[in-house]
Design a protein around this motif. Sequence first.
Motif, PDB file in Angstrom:
ATOM      1  N   VAL A 190     -10.342   4.124  11.265  1.00  0.00           N
ATOM      2  CA  VAL A 190      -9.161   4.679  11.875  1.00  0.00           C
ATOM      3  C   VAL A 190      -8.771   5.985  11.284  1.00  0.00           C
ATOM      4  O   VAL A 190      -7.706   6.826  11.817  1.00  0.00           O
ATOM      5  CB  VAL A 190      -8.163   3.468  12.473  1.00  0.00           C
ATOM      6  CG1 VAL A 190      -6.632   3.881  13.052  1.00  0.00           C
ATOM      7  CG2 VAL A 190      -8.374   1.874  13.396  1.00  0.00           C
ATOM      8  N   ILE A 191      -7.796   5.152   9.753  1.00  0.00           N
ATOM      9  CA  ILE A 191      -7.590   6.971   8.724  1.00  0.00           C
ATOM     10  C   ILE A 191      -8.175   7.703   9.232  1.00  0.00           C
ATOM     11  O   ILE A 191      -7.804   8.963   9.503  1.00  0.00           O
ATOM     12  CB  ILE A 191      -7.544   6.573   7.085  1.00  0.00           C
ATOM     13  CG1 ILE A 191      -6.090   5.212   7.283  1.00  0.00           C
ATOM     14  CG2 ILE A 191      -7.155   7.582   7.236  1.00  0.00           C
ATOM     15  CD1 ILE A 191      -5.961   4.604   5.456  1.00  0.00           C
ATOM     16  N   ALA A 240       0.436  -1.772   0.272  1.00  0.00           N
ATOM     17  CA  ALA A 240      -0.588  -0.132   0.241  1.00  0.00           C
ATOM     18  C   ALA A 240       1.242   1.267   0.286  1.00  0.00           C
ATOM     19  O   ALA A 240       2.033   1.105   0.782  1.00  0.00           O
ATOM     20  CB  ALA A 240      -0.890   0.241   1.199  1.00  0.00           C
ATOM     21  N   GLU A 241       0.569   2.182  -0.878  1.00  0.00           N
ATOM     22  CA  GLU A 241       1.291   3.425  -0.703  1.00  0.00           C
ATOM     23  C   GLU A 241      -0.250   4.844   0.281  1.00  0.00           C
ATOM     24  O   GLU A 241      -1.135   4.621  -1.042  1.00  0.00           O
ATOM     25  CB  GLU A 241       1.456   3.399  -2.179  1.00  0.00           C
ATOM     26  CG  GLU A 241       2.462   5.831  -1.911  1.00  0.00           C
ATOM     27  CD  GLU A 241       2.908   5.481  -3.975  1.00  0.00           C
ATOM     28  OE1 GLU A 241       3.768   5.238  -4.095  1.00  0.00           O
ATOM     29  OE2 GLU A 241       2.292   5.630  -4.521  1.00  0.00           O
ATOM     30  N   MET A 242       0.325   5.652   0.696  1.00  0.00           N
ATOM     31  CA  MET A 242      -0.258   6.760   1.117  1.00  0.00           C
ATOM     32  C   MET A 242       0.405   7.768   0.871  1.00  0.00           C
ATOM     33  O   MET A 242       1.773   7.823   1.660  1.00  0.00           O
ATOM     34  CB  MET A 242      -0.483   6.042   2.922  1.00  0.00           C
ATOM     35  CG  MET A 242      -1.163   5.456   3.273  1.00  0.00           C
ATOM     36  SD  MET A 242      -2.460   4.501   4.539  1.00  0.00           S
ATOM     37  CE  MET A 242      -0.757   3.647   5.085  1.00  0.00           C
ATOM     38  N   THR A 243      -0.222   9.062   0.906  1.00  0.00           N
ATOM     39  CA  THR A 243       0.111  10.127   0.892  1.00  0.00           C
ATOM     40  C   THR A 243      -0.544  10.582   1.535  1.00  0.00           C
ATOM     41  O   THR A 243      -1.899  10.879   1.968  1.00  0.00           O
ATOM     42  CB  THR A 243      -0.348  11.360  -0.658  1.00  0.00           C
ATOM     43  OG1 THR A 243      -0.039  10.205  -1.551  1.00  0.00           O
ATOM     44  CG2 THR A 243       0.037  12.028  -0.568  1.00  0.00           C
ATOM     45  N   HIS A 244       0.407  11.849   2.921  1.00  0.00           N
ATOM     46  CA  HIS A 244      -0.217  12.316   3.844  1.00  0.00           C
ATOM     47  C   HIS A 244      -0.092  13.533   2.983  1.00  0.00           C
ATOM     48  O   HIS A 244       0.795  14.075   2.723  1.00  0.00           O
ATOM     49  CB  HIS A 244       0.058  12.110   4.670  1.00  0.00           C
ATOM     50  CG  HIS A 244      -0.105  10.992   5.302  1.00  0.00           C
ATOM     51  ND1 HIS A 244       0.912   9.456   5.011  1.00  0.00           N
ATOM     52  CD2 HIS A 244      -0.484  10.650   6.489  1.00  0.00           C
ATOM     53  CE1 HIS A 244       0.400   8.654   5.231  1.00  0.00           C
ATOM     54  NE2 HIS A 244       0.086   9.373   6.983  1.00  0.00           N
ATOM     55  N   ARG A 245      -0.945  14.569   2.467  1.00  0.00           N
ATOM     56  CA  ARG A 245      -1.469  15.738   2.430  1.00  0.00           C
ATOM     57  C   ARG A 245      -1.864  16.555   3.236  1.00  0.00           C
ATOM     58  O   ARG A 245      -3.000  16.829   3.558  1.00  0.00           O
ATOM     59  CB  ARG A 245      -1.576  16.085   1.032  1.00  0.00           C
ATOM     60  CG  ARG A 245      -2.512  15.797   0.776  1.00  0.00           C
ATOM     61  CD  ARG A 245      -3.316  14.914  -0.622  1.00  0.00           C
ATOM     62  NE  ARG A 245      -4.731  14.122  -0.937  1.00  0.00           N
ATOM     63  CZ  ARG A 245      -5.371  15.730  -0.674  1.00  0.00           C
ATOM     64  NH1 ARG A 245      -5.077  16.368  -1.311  1.00  0.00           N
ATOM     65  NH2 ARG A 245      -6.006  14.361  -1.295  1.00  0.00           N
ATOM     66  N   VAL A 261      -5.863  12.343   3.678  1.00  0.00           N
ATOM     67  CA  VAL A 261      -4.561  11.207   3.455  1.00  0.00           C
ATOM     68  C   VAL A 261      -5.378  10.224   2.592  1.00  0.00           C
ATOM     69  O   VAL A 261      -6.705  10.175   2.140  1.00  0.00           O
ATOM     70  CB  VAL A 261      -4.693  10.360   4.500  1.00  0.00           C
ATOM     71  CG1 VAL A 261      -4.263   8.609   4.111  1.00  0.00           C
ATOM     72  CG2 VAL A 261      -3.650  10.226   5.248  1.00  0.00           C
ATOM     73  N   ASP A 262      -4.269  10.066   1.146  1.00  0.00           N
ATOM     74  CA  ASP A 262      -4.992   9.291  -0.075  1.00  0.00           C
ATOM     75  C   ASP A 262      -4.783   8.060   0.396  1.00  0.00           C
ATOM     76  O   ASP A 262      -3.314   7.630   0.337  1.00  0.00           O
ATOM     77  CB  ASP A 262      -4.369  10.297  -1.007  1.00  0.00           C
ATOM     78  CG  ASP A 262      -4.869  11.332  -1.506  1.00  0.00           C
ATOM     79  OD1 ASP A 262      -5.947  11.828  -1.052  1.00  0.00           O
ATOM     80  OD2 ASP A 262      -4.270  12.353  -1.897  1.00  0.00           O
ATOM     81  N   LEU A 263      -5.118   6.546   0.106  1.00  0.00           N
ATOM     82  CA  LEU A 263      -4.562   5.344  -0.017  1.00  0.00           C
ATOM     83  C   LEU A 263      -4.282   4.614  -1.781  1.00  0.00           C
ATOM     84  O   LEU A 263      -5.750   5.119  -2.108  1.00  0.00           O
ATOM     85  CB  LEU A 263      -5.390   4.354   1.353  1.00  0.00           C
ATOM     86  CG  LEU A 263      -5.246   3.277   0.621  1.00  0.00           C
ATOM     87  CD1 LEU A 263      -4.013   2.614   0.998  1.00  0.00           C
ATOM     88  CD2 LEU A 263      -6.601   2.379   1.474  1.00  0.00           C
ATOM     89  N   ARG A 264      -3.423   4.067  -1.589  1.00  0.00           N
ATOM     90  CA  ARG A 264      -3.641   3.416  -3.396  1.00  0.00           C
ATOM     91  C   ARG A 264      -3.056   2.260  -3.163  1.00  0.00           C
ATOM     92  O   ARG A 264      -1.594   2.029  -1.837  1.00  0.00           O
ATOM     93  CB  ARG A 264      -2.587   4.213  -4.261  1.00  0.00           C
ATOM     94  CG  ARG A 264      -3.523   5.332  -5.242  1.00  0.00           C
ATOM     95  CD  ARG A 264      -2.066   6.274  -5.488  1.00  0.00           C
ATOM     96  NE  ARG A 264      -1.470   6.671  -5.364  1.00  0.00           N
ATOM     97  CZ  ARG A 264      -1.392   7.423  -4.351  1.00  0.00           C
ATOM     98  NH1 ARG A 264      -2.358   7.943  -4.024  1.00  0.00           N
ATOM     99  NH2 ARG A 264       0.328   8.381  -3.906  1.00  0.00           N
ATOM    100  N   GLU A 266      -6.963  -2.679  -1.939  1.00  0.00           N
ATOM    101  CA  GLU A 266      -7.101  -1.242  -1.680  1.00  0.00           C
ATOM    102  C   GLU A 266      -8.586  -1.138  -0.845  1.00  0.00           C
ATOM    103  O   GLU A 266      -8.825  -0.714  -0.102  1.00  0.00           O
ATOM    104  CB  GLU A 266      -7.421  -0.063  -2.958  1.00  0.00           C
ATOM    105  CG  GLU A 266      -7.853   1.457  -2.642  1.00  0.00           C
ATOM    106  CD  GLU A 266      -7.501   2.000  -4.044  1.00  0.00           C
ATOM    107  OE1 GLU A 266      -6.087   2.235  -4.012  1.00  0.00           O
ATOM    108  OE2 GLU A 266      -8.825   2.466  -4.365  1.00  0.00           O
ATOM    109  N   GLY A 267      -9.549  -2.391  -1.067  1.00  0.00           N
ATOM    110  CA  GLY A 267     -10.926  -1.989  -1.199  1.00  0.00           C
ATOM    111  C   GLY A 267     -10.308  -2.062   0.856  1.00  0.00           C
ATOM    112  O   GLY A 267     -11.460  -2.077   1.309  1.00  0.00           O
ATOM    113  N   ALA A 268     -10.258  -3.491   0.470  1.00  0.00           N
ATOM    114  CA  ALA A 268      -9.801  -3.803   1.712  1.00  0.00           C
ATOM    115  C   ALA A 268      -9.116  -3.170   2.986  1.00  0.00           C
ATOM    116  O   ALA A 268      -9.432  -3.451   4.480  1.00  0.00           O
ATOM    117  CB  ALA A 268      -9.089  -5.476   2.205  1.00  0.00           C
ATOM    118  N   ILE A 269      -8.106  -2.491   2.627  1.00  0.00           N
ATOM    119  CA  ILE A 269      -7.966  -1.965   3.004  1.00  0.00           C
ATOM    120  C   ILE A 269      -8.177  -0.331   4.353  1.00  0.00           C
ATOM    121  O   ILE A 269      -9.168  -0.417   5.045  1.00  0.00           O
ATOM    122  CB  ILE A 269      -6.584  -1.297   3.099  1.00  0.00           C
ATOM    123  CG1 ILE A 269      -5.315  -2.381   2.349  1.00  0.00           C
ATOM    124  CG2 ILE A 269      -5.852   0.221   4.247  1.00  0.00           C
ATOM    125  CD1 ILE A 269      -3.507  -2.165   1.944  1.00  0.00           C
ATOM    126  N   ALA A 270      -9.553  -0.018   3.142  1.00  0.00           N
ATOM    127  CA  ALA A 270      -9.866   1.097   2.749  1.00  0.00           C
ATOM    128  C   ALA A 270     -11.367   0.711   4.371  1.00  0.00           C
ATOM    129  O   ALA A 270     -11.498   1.198   4.817  1.00  0.00           O
ATOM    130  CB  ALA A 270     -10.592   1.747   1.889  1.00  0.00           C
TER     131      ALA A 270
END
Length: 127
Positions: A114-115, A78-83, A95-98, A104-108
């Motif tokens: 939590v995010i 997973a890759e997460m962008t914090h902005r 926070v963007d999740l890819r 991706e759906g499972a993590i989301a």
Amino acid sequence: MRTWTADSAAPAPIAWALMARPATWSAWAPHVRGAWGLGSPEVRQGAVGAARLFGVIPVPAKITAKSERSWTWQVGPAEMTHRVVEQGTGSLVAVDLRAPGPLEGAIAATYGPVIQTMIDRLARVAE
């Protein structure tokens, strides 16, 4: 890509300082009890290290990108962008999740709440 956001009355530089400095992460992400190797005082592009969850579990990570008010890390697949985005006198924190395919759906579904809680808390703590 999945995105979580929160508005903050805090100016963008204040929200950014909380988001970009590993030493401040526990102020808005209580389950993160430290980090090492990711940069100091701010995360650093190319840095490889880990975040420590619950004071015990090291989670390996690599900072893959950083710009003025955005940084991205790779955690497993997973890759997460914090902005932080300036909005008038306040800011938007996000926070963007890819992640590949159905991951991706499972993590989301599992970590997404939590995010959102962390981002909401960051917005409040920054104020």
